[in-house]
Motif scaffolding. Structure first.
Motif, PDB file in Angstrom:
ATOM      1  N   ARG A 165      30.599  44.786  36.230  1.00 40.41           N
ATOM      2  CA  ARG A 165      31.865  44.102  36.540  1.00 40.41           C
ATOM      3  C   ARG A 165      32.563  44.820  37.683  1.00 40.41           C
ATOM      4  O   ARG A 165      32.714  46.038  37.674  1.00 40.41           O
ATOM      5  CB  ARG A 165      32.757  44.080  35.298  1.00 40.41           C
ATOM      6  N   PHE A 166      32.965  44.044  38.693  1.00 41.42           N
ATOM      7  CA  PHE A 166      33.826  44.543  39.772  1.00 41.42           C
ATOM      8  C   PHE A 166      35.215  43.943  39.540  1.00 41.42           C
ATOM      9  O   PHE A 166      35.343  42.714  39.476  1.00 41.42           O
ATOM     10  CB  PHE A 166      33.342  44.072  41.159  1.00 41.42           C
ATOM     11  N   ASP A 167      36.230  44.777  39.472  1.00 42.24           N
ATOM     12  CA  ASP A 167      37.588  44.265  39.293  1.00 42.24           C
ATOM     13  C   ASP A 167      38.215  43.886  40.633  1.00 42.24           C
ATOM     14  O   ASP A 167      37.786  44.360  41.689  1.00 42.24           O
ATOM     15  CB  ASP A 167      38.461  45.326  38.611  1.00 42.24           C
ATOM     16  N   ASN A 168      39.220  43.005  40.540  1.00 37.64           N
ATOM     17  CA  ASN A 168      40.080  42.717  41.693  1.00 37.64           C
ATOM     18  C   ASN A 168      39.338  42.126  42.893  1.00 37.64           C
ATOM     19  O   ASN A 168      39.668  42.421  44.038  1.00 37.64           O
ATOM     20  CB  ASN A 168      40.816  43.994  42.123  1.00 37.64           C
ATOM     21  N   GLN A 169      38.332  41.313  42.609  1.00 36.88           N
ATOM     22  CA  GLN A 169      37.672  40.555  43.672  1.00 36.88           C
ATOM     23  C   GLN A 169      38.428  39.222  43.818  1.00 36.88           C
ATOM     24  O   GLN A 169      39.502  39.072  43.227  1.00 36.88           O
ATOM     25  CB  GLN A 169      36.199  40.349  43.332  1.00 36.88           C
ATOM     26  N   ALA A 170      37.886  38.253  44.544  1.00 36.22           N
ATOM     27  CA  ALA A 170      38.683  37.035  44.786  1.00 36.22           C
ATOM     28  C   ALA A 170      37.794  35.815  45.036  1.00 36.22           C
ATOM     29  O   ALA A 170      36.592  35.938  45.272  1.00 36.22           O
ATOM     30  CB  ALA A 170      39.608  37.258  45.979  1.00 36.22           C
ATOM     31  N   GLU A 171      38.432  34.660  44.968  1.00 39.69           N
ATOM     32  CA  GLU A 171      37.780  33.390  45.311  1.00 39.69           C
ATOM     33  C   GLU A 171      38.837  32.515  45.973  1.00 39.69           C
ATOM     34  O   GLU A 171      40.034  32.733  45.800  1.00 39.69           O
ATOM     35  CB  GLU A 171      37.208  32.716  44.061  1.00 39.69           C
ATOM     36  N   PHE A 172      38.372  31.529  46.759  1.00 39.30           N
ATOM     37  CA  PHE A 172      39.337  30.649  47.424  1.00 39.30           C
ATOM     38  C   PHE A 172      38.678  29.325  47.794  1.00 39.30           C
ATOM     39  O   PHE A 172      37.534  29.059  47.432  1.00 39.30           O
ATOM     40  CB  PHE A 172      39.984  31.336  48.633  1.00 39.30           C
TER      41      PHE A 172
END
Ligand code: FES
Length: 509
Positions: A165-172
Motif C-alpha cells: 500500500r502506498f498512502d496519499n496517492q491520487a486519481e483524477f
C-alpha cells in the motif's frame, strides 16, 4: 472507441493548422501530458513556445489511461533496486512523487475541476507463491522513501495474499485536467493537425510539417513514440496495448486504486461520474500487432468485473498504447548524446501521467540550463540498457518479422472471403493487400507494408485499425496514420484500376 475522459470532457477549443514558417525559443511536438506540461513550464519561465500536435490536444495516449496519479507502478521498486541500486530506486521514486505533487499543486492553484482526489494505491498478489514478491516490493519501496507498507487485506471484494500500500496517492479525470493545462497556455502558439515529419539541425533546430516549419533553439519530441530514427528508440522500445472498461454497478465500490501483481494484470479504481461512482477495470496488455482478436480482451475485463461486482451496464470501452523500455525506466533527455537541443520523453510503461509530468520537469530544467537531480537515471543514452539481452531479443524478433512476414505470409485468403466488419491480409491478383470490408460491403484496400521500416501490419478488430508489430505504428483502415513512429500513410490500393473489374469501394457482400 472513446475513453470516458474524452467523452465527458468540456468542449475543446480548436487550434489552427500550421500554414507558415514561425520562430520560437522552444518547439514542443506532441500535445499530451509531456508536451502540455513542458509547454506550461517553459512558457511560465518566459520562453516563447510553439506546440505542434498531429491530431487534437490530449486525444492520444494521455486521454486513454486509467487516470491514476501515483508513484506505484506495479511491483517495480524491487526490480529497480536490483538493477540500479537503492539510489536508483530512490531517484525514480523522488521524480514520480514530484510529478504527483506538481499535478496536485497545479490543480489547487488553478482551481482545476478534474475530480482530483487523494487515494491509497494497492499492488496486490492473490497467490501464496507470490507473497515474497509483495514482501520484497514493500521493503524496496519504503527504502526508496515512499509512504509504503505491507497490508494483509484490501477493501477489494475478494481475498488477497498481501498488498503493497502506498498512502496519499491520487486519481483524477484526465480529460478535464489536460483541457485545463491547454487553457493555461494562452501565451503559447498552438497548432493542431500539424504533423511533424522531420527535425533538422542547422544552427537552430527546424521542425518540418506539411504546412510550414518551426525554427527554435530547442525541440522537445513528446510524441509518445519518437519518430526520429536517430534516437534509435525503435530498437529500444516495445509498444504494448492495454484495455479498459467503465461499468455502472449496484452497491459501493472500494476506496482506493488497485493493481494486481499476478497474471493477468487487473487495474481497478472508482470514477465519479454524473453523481455516482462507476467501476473502472483495466488490463489485458499485449504487444501491439499480436495477441489475436482484440475484442476478446474487453470481454475478459467484463467477465472479471461481473465476477466481483453486480454490474448493471458497461458504458465505456477504450484501449491505449504505451511503450516499455528495456530496463523499465523511461527515456527522458537528449535524443542523441551529441545534440542536447533535441530532447525526447518516451517509454512510460503505462504510467505516463505521473511519469510524464516528472519527465516534463526534467526536460524543462534541461532547456533552462538548470541542474536536475533525476536526469542521469532517465538519460536515454544510459549504459544499462545498451547491454540488455532484451535489446538483442527484441531486435532479432523485429528482424524476423521484417523478413518472415514478407516471405511466409503471402495472405492466406482471397479478397472475396472477407466478411462484413472484417479486415485481413488477403491475396488479390497476385498481390498482398491489407483489406477491410465494412458493414455495407465496401472494401478499402491499402498496402500491408508499414511505411516506417517495412514490417507487415495486422488488423486490430476492436479498434478497426492496422497495427504494426515491429514498433507500434497504427493506421486507420484508409491507411492514414493514427500513431507513429510512421509519419506516412499506408499506400492506397485502388482496386478499380486492376483489370477494370474491381473497385476498392465496391458495394457487394
Ligand atoms: Fe516500425 Fe512498422 S512501426 S516497421
Amino acid at each position: 472507441m472513446t475513453s470516458v475522459w474524452l467523452a465527458t470532457r468540456p468542449p475543446q477549443r480548436e487550434f489552427p493548422e500550421l500554414d507558415e514558417d514561425v520562430r520560437a525559443d522552444v518547439a514542443v511536438i506532441g500535445g499530451g501530458i509531456v508536451g502540455l506540461t513542458s509547454a506550461v513550464l517553459l512558457q511560465e519561465a518566459g520562453l516563447r513556445v510553439v506546440l505542434l500536435e498531429a491530431n487534437r490536444l490530449g486525444h492520444g495516449v494521455s486521454g486513454h489511461t486509467t487516470a491514476k496519479v501515483t508513484s506505484q507502478h506495479g511491483l517495480i521498486y524491487a526490480r529497480l533496486r536490483a538493477r540500479f541500486g537503492a539510489d536508483g530506486a530512490r531517484t525514480y521514486a523522488a521524480a514520480n512523487q514530484a510529478g504527483l505533487e506538481w499535478i496536485a499543486d497545479r490543480v489547487a492553484a488553478d482551481g482545476i475541476e478534474c475530480d482530483f482526489r487523494r487515494r491509497p494505491a494497492y499492488a496486490y498478489v492473490t497467490s501464496a507463491a507470490r507473497r515474497h514478491k509483495a514482501d520484497r516490493e514493500a521493503q524496496a519501496a519504503e527504502q526508496a522513501g515512499l509512504p509504503a507498507w505491507l497490508a494483509e487485506t484490501t477493501p477489494l471484494p475478494f481475498d488477497v495474499e498481501a498488498a503493497v500500500r502506498f498512502d496519499n496517492q491520487a486519481e483524477f479525470h484526465a480529460g478535464r485536467y489536460l483541457a485545463a493545462l491547454a487553457d493555461s497556455l494562452a501565451g503559447a502558439r498552438i497548432f493542431e493537425r500539424s504533423h511533424a515529419v522531420e527535425v533538422s539541425s542547422n544552427g537552430d533546430r527546424t521542425v518540418k510539417t506539411p504546412g510550414g516549419r518551426v525554427t527554435a533553439g530547442h525541440v522537445i519530441v513528446a510524441t509518445h513514440y519518437p519518430f526520429l530514427d536517430r534516437s534509435l528508440a525503435f530498437a529500444r522500445l516495445t509498444p504494448q496495448r492495454s484495455y479498459a472498461i467503465l461499468c455502472r454497478v449496484a452497491g459501493a465500490l472500494p476506496e482506493g486504486m488497485f493493481i494486481s501483481g499476478d497474471s493477468p494484470t487487473r487495474s481497478v479504481r472508482a470514477v465519479p461520474l454524473d453523481g455516482e461512482e462507476r467501476l473502472l477495470v483495466g488490463g489485458e496488455g499485449h504487444k501491439t500487432g499480436t495477441g489475436g482478436d482484440t475484442r476478446v480482451r474487453y470481454q475478459r475485463l467484463e467477465d472479471f468485473a461481473r465476477r466481483h461486482w453486480d454490474v448493471r451496464s458497461v458504458d465505456f470501452r477504450w484501449s491505449a498504447q504505451d511503450n516499455v523500455t528495456l530496463d523499465g525506466v523511461p527515456y527522458v533527455g537528449p535524443v542523441t548524446p551529441w545534440d542536447d537541443r533535441v530532447l525526447m520523453a518516451t517509454g512510460f510503461g503505462k504510467w505516463g501521467l505521473t511519469g510524464g509530468t516528472a519527465a516534463a520537469l526534467i526536460l524543462a530544467d534541461r532547456v533552462l540550463g538548470h541542474e536536475n537531480p533525476w536526469a542521469d537515471l532517465f538519460d536515454p543514452s544510459r549504459l544499462s540498457q545498451l547491454a540488455s539481452p532484451r535489446l538483442v531479443k527484441e531486435n532479432a524478433e523485429v528482424g524476423l518479422r521484417f523478413v518472415g512476414d514478407r516471405l511466409t505470409k503471402p495472405g492466406r485468403r482471397s479478397l472475396d472471403d472477407l466478411r462484413a466488419g472484417e479486415g485481413d491480409i488477403v491475396r488479390h491478383e497476385g498481390e498482398r493487400l491489407a483489406a477491410f470490408r465494412d458493414e455495407d460491403g465496401t472494401v478499402t484496400a491499402v498496402s500491408p507494408v508499414c511505411t516506417h521500416r517495412g514490417c507487415q501490419v495486422a488488423f486490430n478488430h476492436a479498434e478497426r485499425s492496422w497495427d504494426c508489430p515491429c514498433h507500434g505504428s497504427r493506421f486507420a483502415v484508409d491507411g492514414s496514420v493514427l500513431q507513429g513512429p510512421a509519419v506516412h500513410r499506408l499506400e492506397h490500393r485502388p482496386l478499380e484500376e486492376r483489370g477494370g473489374s474491381r473497385s476498392s469501394r465496391r458495394n457487394s457482400a
